[in-house]
Design a protein around this motif. Structure first.
Motif, PDB file in Angstrom:
ATOM      1  N   ILE A 183       0.533  -1.304  -0.076  1.00  0.00           N
ATOM      2  CA  ILE A 183      -0.077  -0.348   0.082  1.00  0.00           C
ATOM      3  C   ILE A 183       0.764   1.066   0.125  1.00  0.00           C
ATOM      4  N   THR A 184       1.685   1.146   1.028  1.00  0.00           N
ATOM      5  CA  THR A 184       2.993   2.594   1.052  1.00  0.00           C
ATOM      6  C   THR A 184       3.264   3.094  -0.684  1.00  0.00           C
ATOM      7  N   ASP A 185       3.635   1.571  -1.542  1.00  0.00           N
ATOM      8  CA  ASP A 185       4.403   1.948  -2.449  1.00  0.00           C
ATOM      9  C   ASP A 185       3.860   2.618  -3.349  1.00  0.00           C
ATOM     10  N   ASN A 186       2.290   2.169  -3.553  1.00  0.00           N
ATOM     11  CA  ASN A 186       1.324   2.606  -4.563  1.00  0.00           C
ATOM     12  C   ASN A 186       0.809   3.746  -4.076  1.00  0.00           C
ATOM     13  N   ALA A 187       0.846   3.931  -2.801  1.00  0.00           N
ATOM     14  CA  ALA A 187       0.475   5.579  -2.296  1.00  0.00           C
ATOM     15  C   ALA A 187       1.680   6.251  -2.948  1.00  0.00           C
ATOM     16  N   ARG A 188       2.630   6.154  -2.492  1.00  0.00           N
ATOM     17  CA  ARG A 188       3.364   7.178  -2.945  1.00  0.00           C
ATOM     18  C   ARG A 188       4.034   7.512  -4.658  1.00  0.00           C
ATOM     19  N   LYS A 189       3.249   5.852  -5.978  1.00  0.00           N
ATOM     20  CA  LYS A 189       3.881   6.297  -7.074  1.00  0.00           C
ATOM     21  C   LYS A 189       2.063   6.795  -7.492  1.00  0.00           C
ATOM     22  N   HIS A 190       0.815   6.784  -7.224  1.00  0.00           N
ATOM     23  CA  HIS A 190       0.026   7.046  -7.036  1.00  0.00           C
ATOM     24  C   HIS A 190      -0.254   8.995  -7.168  1.00  0.00           C
ATOM     25  N   ALA A 191       0.479   9.026  -5.518  1.00  0.00           N
ATOM     26  CA  ALA A 191       0.443  10.411  -5.080  1.00  0.00           C
ATOM     27  C   ALA A 191       0.965  11.125  -6.376  1.00  0.00           C
ATOM     28  N   ARG A 192       2.697  10.610  -6.864  1.00  0.00           N
ATOM     29  CA  ARG A 192       3.298  11.681  -7.770  1.00  0.00           C
ATOM     30  C   ARG A 192       2.557  12.340  -8.630  1.00  0.00           C
ATOM     31  N   VAL A 193       1.560  10.974  -9.155  1.00  0.00           N
ATOM     32  CA  VAL A 193       0.673  11.498 -10.541  1.00  0.00           C
ATOM     33  C   VAL A 193       0.092  12.510 -10.582  1.00  0.00           C
ATOM     34  N   ASN A 194      -1.185  11.937  -9.446  1.00  0.00           N
ATOM     35  CA  ASN A 194      -1.582  12.785  -8.979  1.00  0.00           C
ATOM     36  C   ASN A 194      -1.396  14.721  -8.756  1.00  0.00           C
ATOM     37  N   HIS A 195      -0.820  14.835  -8.334  1.00  0.00           N
ATOM     38  CA  HIS A 195       0.273  15.545  -7.457  1.00  0.00           C
ATOM     39  C   HIS A 195       1.583  16.348  -8.162  1.00  0.00           C
ATOM     40  N   ASP A 196       1.615  16.072  -9.543  1.00  0.00           N
ATOM     41  CA  ASP A 196       2.825  16.276 -10.542  1.00  0.00           C
ATOM     42  C   ASP A 196       2.881  17.602 -10.059  1.00  0.00           C
ATOM     43  N   ALA A 197       4.194  18.544  -9.653  1.00  0.00           N
ATOM     44  CA  ALA A 197       3.970  19.416 -10.192  1.00  0.00           C
ATOM     45  C   ALA A 197       4.364  19.876 -11.624  1.00  0.00           C
TER      46      ALA A 197
END
Length: 427
Positions: A398-412
């Protein structure tokens, strides 16, 4: 492009140059401002920022250097943010002065929660060149504000509530009044920016003729650095980012604690934000709101006196520290659009449990990068937290997936380029 931003707060970059106190709220705007400033010349943007100030500060306009050889027009307008349910016509006078002075080609209003959003839209009077960025939707929040509180509690009012005319029911009515301004503001524009299925559907009900632009948020830079590790956290420590009014669902979490404590007696709950249950002095007791009194009743009944810690207001560094110290981050709200707290936790890889409300499912995939549970179901809330406490293999995935997903959602980069495309399309 001459662009006027209408913001809910004075951004820290501006406050620091004025030697004034500032809020870290809406920190994603600071990240966006830094990017706009750094690429101002390339995108041919002339930027102005308008924001509310207290009456003691007074309205002002001035050009500030916010970067090397880069200036920004800054306008402070007076607004009583302590009573956002009251529309002050004087706001329109301030915006006439601001718009006449800057002559924007396009106006970007960040949020619909305060009367200045409607005032600025009315005065600008150019719906084709007005973009409203949806954060939360207060008109929708008003409908579920009570978050399953017992009717008896809803009717209660403490000395503080009576003095301030701020009982729980009065708070809900204030949300309803603010929602009326929000709906009118959204009806007056042709462009709306959002990022979830929920805000798209809700704004379409209000203004089906507006163009909806998908635009995600870039969060505060500090949360893109470092990573949560189980070895670095305090085991069975649960963290909430806010809990000072019913909508945020702290009472749900308190009701879930006994079941968690049956299996994990060392579990503890830490809550950031305003402390509405403090009773250290007689003044604190007088300031207790009815919701705080109800929380104290739950704490007493469930024997949680040594299990709940109110952390008070935290800056971004302190918030990050709390995320990393926690075993699980919880968002039990009755309604959210896309809470930045969930995004921040996911960026760091903190295991998350959230109520499946509003647009949260667009941030967090149930079972993939966190857990969602039916809103108001305290048994399910407890079970999800227990599962994260119990199954280490799930947590790693979950933690690995969460970081990947969030970095797509919040890609500066992507969020910035998308915003520039929206501006160019509108003009």
């Amino acid at each position: 492009m001459r662009i006027l931003w209408v913001c809910n707060i004075m951004l820290p970059a501006i406050a620091k140059r004025l030697n004034m106190p500032y809020s870290n709220r809406e920190g994603w705007l600071s990240g966006l401002l830094d990017r706009v400033i750094s690429e101002q010349d390339r995108n041919r943007i002339e930027l102005a920022i308008a924001f509310p100030v207290e009456e003691s500060v007074g309205a002002f306009d001035q050009v500030m250097q916010l970067g090397e050889n880069i200036s920004c027009h800054c306008y402070g307008f007076v607004e009583n943010l302590a009573e956002p349910e009251n529309y002050d016509v004087e706001l329109e006078d301030y915006f006439r002065l601001i718009i006449d002075d800057f002559q924007p080609e396009l106006m970007h209003v960040f949020g619909t929660e305060f009367p200045h959003a409607l005032a600025s839209i009315k005065v600008f009077g150019n719906p084709d060149h007005t973009l409203v960025g949806v954060q939360g939707l207060i008109s929708a929040c008003a409908k579920v504000y009570m978050a399953d509180l017992p009717v008896k509690v809803q009717r209660q009012a403490t000395f503080r509530d009576i003095l301030r005319r701020d009982s729980i029911r009065q708070q809900q009515r204030k949300f309803e009044k603010r929602g009326v301004y929000e709906v009118e503001a959204l009806k007056r524009v042709k462009h709306i920016a959002g990022r979830t299925d929920f805000d798209r559907a809700e704004t379409a009900k209000i203004n089906p003729d507006a163009t909806y632009h998908y635009l995600n948020e870039t969060l505060r830079g500090i949360f893109y650095r470092d990573r949560w590790k189980k070895s670095g956290c305090q085991l069975y420590r649960i963290f909430m980012s806010q809990g000072d009014y019913p909508l945020k669902g702290l009472h749900y979490m308190l009701q879930a604690m006994p079941k968690i404590l049956e299996q994990f007696p060392d579990a503890e709950l830490y809550v950031a934000g305003s402390n509405i249950i403090s009773r250290e002095t007689w003044k604190d007791t007088l300031k207790l709101p009815a919701y705080g009194k109800y929380l104290l009743k739950l704490i007493r009944e469930e024997h949680l006196e040594d299990k709940v810690t109110m952390l008070g207001r935290l800056n971004s560094e302190e918030m990050k520290e709390q995320y990393l110290l926690s075993h699980v981050f919880v968002c039990p709200s009755a309604l959210e659009n896309s809470p930045n707290s969930v995004g921040e936790a996911m960026l760091l890889g903190v295991p998350c449990v959230a109520a499946n409300v509003g647009g949260i499912h667009n941030l967090l995939t149930d079972g993939g990068d966190g857990f969602l549970y039916p809103p108001g179901d305290v048994e399910a809330l407890a079970d999800q937290i227990i599962e994260l406490f119990t199954k280490e293999a799930i947590v790693d995935r979950i933690t690995d997936n969460a970081r990947k997903h969030a970095r797509v959602n919040h890609d500066a980069d992507q969020n910035y380029y998308r915003l520039m495309r929206i501006y160019r399309e509108m003009l």
